[in-house]
Design an enzyme around this catalytic site. Structure first.
Site, PDB file in Angstrom:
ATOM      1  N   GLU A 185      52.071  -2.628  12.227  1.00 60.97           N
ATOM      2  CA  GLU A 185      51.163  -1.668  11.576  1.00 60.97           C
ATOM      3  C   GLU A 185      49.802  -2.305  11.389  1.00 60.97           C
ATOM      4  O   GLU A 185      49.698  -3.465  11.003  1.00 60.97           O
ATOM      5  CB  GLU A 185      51.649  -1.265  10.173  1.00 60.97           C
ATOM      6  CG  GLU A 185      52.734  -0.238  10.134  1.00 60.97           C
ATOM      7  CD  GLU A 185      53.162   0.108   8.707  1.00 60.97           C
ATOM      8  OE1 GLU A 185      52.300   0.136   7.800  1.00 60.97           O
ATOM      9  OE2 GLU A 185      54.365   0.328   8.503  1.00 60.97           O
ATOM     10  N   ASN A 187      52.760  -6.327   9.472  1.00 61.65           N
ATOM     11  CA  ASN A 187      51.847  -5.248   9.073  1.00 61.65           C
ATOM     12  C   ASN A 187      50.661  -5.880   8.360  1.00 61.65           C
ATOM     13  O   ASN A 187      50.842  -6.678   7.434  1.00 61.65           O
ATOM     14  CB  ASN A 187      52.524  -4.277   8.092  1.00 61.65           C
ATOM     15  CG  ASN A 187      53.627  -3.467   8.745  1.00 61.65           C
ATOM     16  OD1 ASN A 187      53.845  -3.547   9.952  1.00 61.65           O
ATOM     17  ND2 ASN A 187      54.327  -2.679   7.946  1.00 61.65           N
ATOM     18  N   HIS A 222      59.703  14.700  -7.369  1.00 61.00           N
ATOM     19  CA  HIS A 222      60.144  15.931  -8.040  1.00 61.00           C
ATOM     20  C   HIS A 222      60.183  15.775  -9.556  1.00 61.00           C
ATOM     21  O   HIS A 222      59.937  16.729 -10.289  1.00 61.00           O
ATOM     22  CB  HIS A 222      61.517  16.363  -7.517  1.00 61.00           C
ATOM     23  CG  HIS A 222      61.478  16.785  -6.067  1.00 61.00           C
ATOM     24  ND1 HIS A 222      62.526  16.659  -5.206  1.00 61.00           N
ATOM     25  CD2 HIS A 222      60.464  17.324  -5.328  1.00 61.00           C
ATOM     26  CE1 HIS A 222      62.193  17.102  -4.003  1.00 61.00           C
ATOM     27  NE2 HIS A 222      60.933  17.502  -4.053  1.00 61.00           N
ATOM     28  N   ASN A 248      61.366  -2.433   6.584  1.00 64.21           N
ATOM     29  CA  ASN A 248      59.910  -2.432   6.523  1.00 64.21           C
ATOM     30  C   ASN A 248      59.455  -3.018   5.188  1.00 64.21           C
ATOM     31  O   ASN A 248      59.821  -2.519   4.120  1.00 64.21           O
ATOM     32  CB  ASN A 248      59.376  -0.996   6.627  1.00 64.21           C
ATOM     33  CG  ASN A 248      57.854  -0.956   6.557  1.00 64.21           C
ATOM     34  OD1 ASN A 248      57.175  -1.443   7.454  1.00 64.21           O
ATOM     35  ND2 ASN A 248      57.311  -0.422   5.472  1.00 64.21           N
ATOM     36  N   GLU A 249      58.683  -4.074   5.249  1.00 67.86           N
ATOM     37  CA  GLU A 249      57.971  -4.625   4.094  1.00 67.86           C
ATOM     38  C   GLU A 249      58.831  -4.804   2.836  1.00 67.86           C
ATOM     39  O   GLU A 249      58.604  -4.125   1.827  1.00 67.86           O
ATOM     40  CB  GLU A 249      56.765  -3.745   3.760  1.00 67.86           C
ATOM     41  CG  GLU A 249      55.773  -3.601   4.891  1.00 67.86           C
ATOM     42  CD  GLU A 249      54.501  -2.867   4.467  1.00 67.86           C
ATOM     43  OE1 GLU A 249      54.437  -2.387   3.322  1.00 67.86           O
ATOM     44  OE2 GLU A 249      53.574  -2.777   5.281  1.00 67.86           O
ATOM     45  N   ASP A 304      58.058  17.127   0.731  1.00 67.71           N
ATOM     46  CA  ASP A 304      59.058  18.173   1.014  1.00 67.71           C
ATOM     47  C   ASP A 304      58.886  18.743   2.418  1.00 67.71           C
ATOM     48  O   ASP A 304      59.861  19.023   3.114  1.00 67.71           O
ATOM     49  CB  ASP A 304      58.946  19.326   0.001  1.00 67.71           C
ATOM     50  CG  ASP A 304      59.486  18.930  -1.367  1.00 67.71           C
ATOM     51  OD1 ASP A 304      59.891  17.757  -1.523  1.00 67.71           O
ATOM     52  OD2 ASP A 304      59.490  19.787  -2.279  1.00 67.71           O
ATOM     53  N   HIS A 312      62.764   2.351   5.788  1.00 60.61           N
ATOM     54  CA  HIS A 312      61.352   2.357   5.383  1.00 60.61           C
ATOM     55  C   HIS A 312      61.259   2.998   3.990  1.00 60.61           C
ATOM     56  O   HIS A 312      60.745   4.103   3.824  1.00 60.61           O
ATOM     57  CB  HIS A 312      60.508   3.109   6.417  1.00 60.61           C
ATOM     58  CG  HIS A 312      59.035   2.828   6.352  1.00 60.61           C
ATOM     59  ND1 HIS A 312      58.304   2.358   7.424  1.00 60.61           N
ATOM     60  CD2 HIS A 312      58.129   2.959   5.353  1.00 60.61           C
ATOM     61  CE1 HIS A 312      57.029   2.222   7.086  1.00 60.61           C
ATOM     62  NE2 HIS A 312      56.898   2.592   5.832  1.00 60.61           N
ATOM     63  N   TYR A 332      46.552  -5.000   6.839  1.00 61.06           N
ATOM     64  CA  TYR A 332      45.494  -4.015   6.606  1.00 61.06           C
ATOM     65  C   TYR A 332      44.180  -4.614   6.107  1.00 61.06           C
ATOM     66  O   TYR A 332      43.106  -4.188   6.502  1.00 61.06           O
ATOM     67  CB  TYR A 332      45.963  -2.963   5.584  1.00 61.06           C
ATOM     68  CG  TYR A 332      46.991  -2.015   6.158  1.00 61.06           C
ATOM     69  CD1 TYR A 332      46.614  -0.829   6.762  1.00 61.06           C
ATOM     70  CD2 TYR A 332      48.345  -2.325   6.118  1.00 61.06           C
ATOM     71  CE1 TYR A 332      47.542   0.046   7.310  1.00 61.06           C
ATOM     72  CE2 TYR A 332      49.291  -1.462   6.671  1.00 61.06           C
ATOM     73  CZ  TYR A 332      48.882  -0.275   7.260  1.00 61.06           C
ATOM     74  OH  TYR A 332      49.805   0.572   7.810  1.00 61.06           O
ATOM     75  N   ARG A 374      56.855   3.844  17.022  1.00 59.60           N
ATOM     76  CA  ARG A 374      57.677   3.306  15.941  1.00 59.60           C
ATOM     77  C   ARG A 374      57.888   4.392  14.887  1.00 59.60           C
ATOM     78  O   ARG A 374      56.921   4.910  14.328  1.00 59.60           O
ATOM     79  CB  ARG A 374      56.970   2.094  15.322  1.00 59.60           C
ATOM     80  CG  ARG A 374      57.687   1.545  14.123  1.00 59.60           C
ATOM     81  CD  ARG A 374      56.998   0.324  13.490  1.00 59.60           C
ATOM     82  NE  ARG A 374      57.752  -0.033  12.299  1.00 59.60           N
ATOM     83  CZ  ARG A 374      57.220  -0.293  11.119  1.00 59.60           C
ATOM     84  NH1 ARG A 374      55.920  -0.309  10.936  1.00 59.60           N
ATOM     85  NH2 ARG A 374      57.993  -0.558  10.074  1.00 59.60           N
ATOM     86  N   GLN A 430      57.360   9.971   5.142  1.00 65.39           N
ATOM     87  CA  GLN A 430      55.949  10.332   5.195  1.00 65.39           C
ATOM     88  C   GLN A 430      55.634  11.506   6.127  1.00 65.39           C
ATOM     89  O   GLN A 430      54.600  12.138   5.969  1.00 65.39           O
ATOM     90  CB  GLN A 430      55.112   9.100   5.580  1.00 65.39           C
ATOM     91  CG  GLN A 430      55.190   8.009   4.525  1.00 65.39           C
ATOM     92  CD  GLN A 430      54.379   6.787   4.894  1.00 65.39           C
ATOM     93  OE1 GLN A 430      54.856   5.926   5.635  1.00 65.39           O
ATOM     94  NE2 GLN A 430      53.172   6.690   4.396  1.00 65.39           N
TER      95      GLN A 430
HETATM   96  C1  GAL Z   1      52.254   0.209   4.723  1.00 69.12           C
HETATM   97  C2  GAL Z   1      53.454   1.116   4.810  1.00 69.12           C
HETATM   98  C3  GAL Z   1      53.158   2.445   5.433  1.00 69.12           C
HETATM   99  C4  GAL Z   1      51.803   3.016   5.061  1.00 69.12           C
HETATM  100  C5  GAL Z   1      50.724   1.958   5.113  1.00 69.12           C
HETATM  101  C6  GAL Z   1      49.362   2.430   4.623  1.00 69.12           C
HETATM  102  O1  GAL Z   1      52.437  -0.740   3.734  1.00 69.12           O
HETATM  103  O2  GAL Z   1      54.471   0.494   5.550  1.00 69.12           O
HETATM  104  O3  GAL Z   1      54.210   3.309   5.119  1.00 69.12           O
HETATM  105  O4  GAL Z   1      51.851   3.676   3.879  1.00 69.12           O
HETATM  106  O5  GAL Z   1      51.081   0.844   4.352  1.00 69.12           O
HETATM  107  O6  GAL Z   1      49.270   2.321   3.248  1.00 69.12           O
END
Ligand code: GAL
Length: 515
Positions: free
Chosen positions: A419, A352, A82, A209-210, A95, A165, A354, A120, A62
């Site tokens: 996260e 993580n 690509h 990761n996830e 890129d 990741h 959200y 991290r 990322q």
């Molecule tokens: C998580 C992921 C991150 C980032 C974040 C926001 O699931 O680990 O790379 O993209 O979501 O969408």
């Protein structure tokens, strides 16, 4: 965009707010707060426990760019962007991204300015091992991470390194990627290279990761790289291999490296909070099922007392497979050897989080798939504030509920929030992000102080605006903006960087005027 897009019901739903308990009121009296009005809103004034750590996060694909420099070869995201740029919201790619391969010193500078204790980041597998296997170890790749780690330490910032990741070498995908169990051993080899080269200075390791997102979005839904529609089979095979990969890396570290390096190693799992849509027992069961199929799938083998996959998953997928005329369950079984290797194989519970969903029972699923196996339908409350990502609504109280679910389900493990963050469409006056971070961190503080959850660190996603997978650069998660039109990729603090910095400085929320 790339997350769960289950049918959204456009009915107006009653907003299920957390009601402020007498307990909070009582506890708030012992902390500094600004009177009835703020307490009514459910805000809790107080500080995090001594030793609580604050950090921020990114991942290699990322932010690094330099996708084919200094011997780095193609990974599954390079291949996807690509060959199929139409699936990326703005047709972009990683890129160059934030060009952190060349600008890592700028990253460390802003980390220092922020005042975080740790950073991290993840290792790009093909930057370190261009062939995917250990036949070639890139000196430039090793040098890059050595430089980054040294720069962090010179500035008093601890590195927290995610080994994987989502950027599997394309050469290994050509062998079947995570659906091929041999990947667990390739991963173990990669982990050995990481521990041997960086472990003298890195004391916090995250294996994967996830794995849920990688497995379901990559090998079941067919959205993320490697974008395979292997409904109902591929995701479970991938998850199975990823669990084994994690266990191998954990035990490798534990036996061969920990005695001299003395660090910690764990896994990062993600979860939405799943709120029952109604109080109908069917919806209560559905919400529990949804949690077991997402978080439990990976957490139960590692953090539960008995280990193995969640009994509910084994039962449902087994029954469905039988009905489909299959000889064996689409969910592979873990042998007793692997059950034992997985049990307890994490020094902390990396989480993580959200957002949240409303869940109801749904018996109408079509073809065999992870989604149909869950027998759940999710939706959102239209009153939940929208963000820059269609899948992400602002539901701070869901965080506290999830933390409590983990406490109860897995005997109050040491949780590191690896996260948490929110997206918008850009701009330095990111008021919504300030509110999101403040409110989510406040719910986490309540989970610690009022509910007794064992949480020792918080990581804000993300340090920088970056390549947000299928969302390209249209969804900004950074607390620092990056000017992607500027060859120098200049970083500028947003208001949220200042707000986060203040919370860190105060070790929490002192008085109204401080936030
Ligand atoms: C998580 C992921 C991150 C980032 C974040 C926001 O699931 O680990 O790379 O993209 O979501 O969408």
């Amino acid at each position: 965009m790339f997350k769960i897009t289950f049918v959204i019901f456009l009915r107006i739903l009653i907003c299920s707010k957390t009601s402020l308990s007498a307990e909070i009121m009582e506890s708030a009296k012992n902390e500094q707060y600004c009177g009835e009005k703020t307490v009514e809103k459910g805000f809790y004034y107080g500080t995090f426990p001594e030793g609580f750590k604050f950090g921020t996060a990114t991942s290699a694909y990322q932010i690094e760019g330099a996708w084919n420099e200094d011997g780095k070869t193609e990974n599954i995201w390079d291949r996807l962007v690509h060959q199929n740029s139409a699936v990326i919201a703005d047709g972009s790619n990683g890129d160059i991204a934030a060009d952190s391969y060349h600008k890592y010193k700028d990253d460390v500078k802003i980390l220092k300015e922020l005042g975080v204790e740790f950073y991290r980041f993840s290792l790009s597998w093909t930057r370190v091992l261009p062939k995917g296997d250990v036949s070639v170890i890139s000196t430039e790749g090793i040098q890059y991470y050595n430089d980054l780690i040294d720069e962090l330490l010179a500035n008093g910032i601890m590195p927290m390194v995610t080994i994987y990741h989502w950027d599997l070498p394309q050469s290994l995908q050509d062998l079947g990627g995570w659906t091929n169990e041999i990947m667990a051993e390739y991963f173990e080899d990669f982990a050995r290279v990481a521990f041997s080269n960086f472990g003298d200075r890195v004391k916090w390791w995250i294996t994967l990761n996830e794995p849920w997102v990688q497995s379901v979005l990559g090998y079941d839904f067919g959205w993320d790289a490697p974008r395979l529609n292997l409904h109902g089979v591929g995701g479970y095979l991938s998850g199975h291999t990823m669990l084994k990969a994690h266990a191998l890396a954990f035990h490798l570290y534990d036996k061969e490296f920990r005695p001299s390096q003395k660090g910690k190693i764990g896994i990062t799992l993600e979860s939405f909070w799943m709120e029952p849509k109604t109080s109908d027992p069917k919806d209560l069961e559905a919400a529990e099922r949804a949690l077991q199929f997402e978080l439990g799938w990976f957490a139960h083998p590692i953090f539960s007392k008995n280990g193995d996959y969640p009994p509910l998953m084994k039962q449902i997928i087994g029954e469905n497979s039988k009905k489909e005329g299959l000889k064996r369950s689409r969910l592979p079984s873990l042998s007793s050897k692997w059950i034992e290797l997985l049990k307890g194989s994490s020094d902390f519970f990396g989480l993580n989080h959200y957002t949240s969903y409303l869940v109801e029972a749904d018996e109408n699923g079509q073809d065999p798939s992870w989604r149909r196996d869950t027998r759940c339908k999710t939706s959102v409350n239209p009153l939940w504030p929208e963000t820059g990502s269609p899948w992400l609504k602002v539901v701070p109280w869901g965080f506290r509920k999830l933390l409590n679910w983990i406490k109860k389900e897995y005997n109050n493990p040491d949780v590191i929030v690896t996260e948490n963050g929110v997206s918008d469409k850009g701009g330095l006056a990111d008021k919504q992000r300030v509110a999101y971070i403040t409110e989510y961190m406040n719910e986490m503080l309540k989970a610690i102080k009022l509910d007794g959850c064992n949480i020792s660190a918080y990581t804000c996603w993300s340090l920088l605006d970056n390549f947000e997978w299928l969302g390209g650069y249209t969804q900004k998660f950074g607390i620092y903006s990056v000017d992607f039109d500027d060859p120098e990729r200049r970083r500028t603090a947003k208001e949220s960087a200042k707000a986060y910095s203040t919370i860190i400085k105060n070790n929490g929320f002192l008085k109204c005027q401080d936030i």
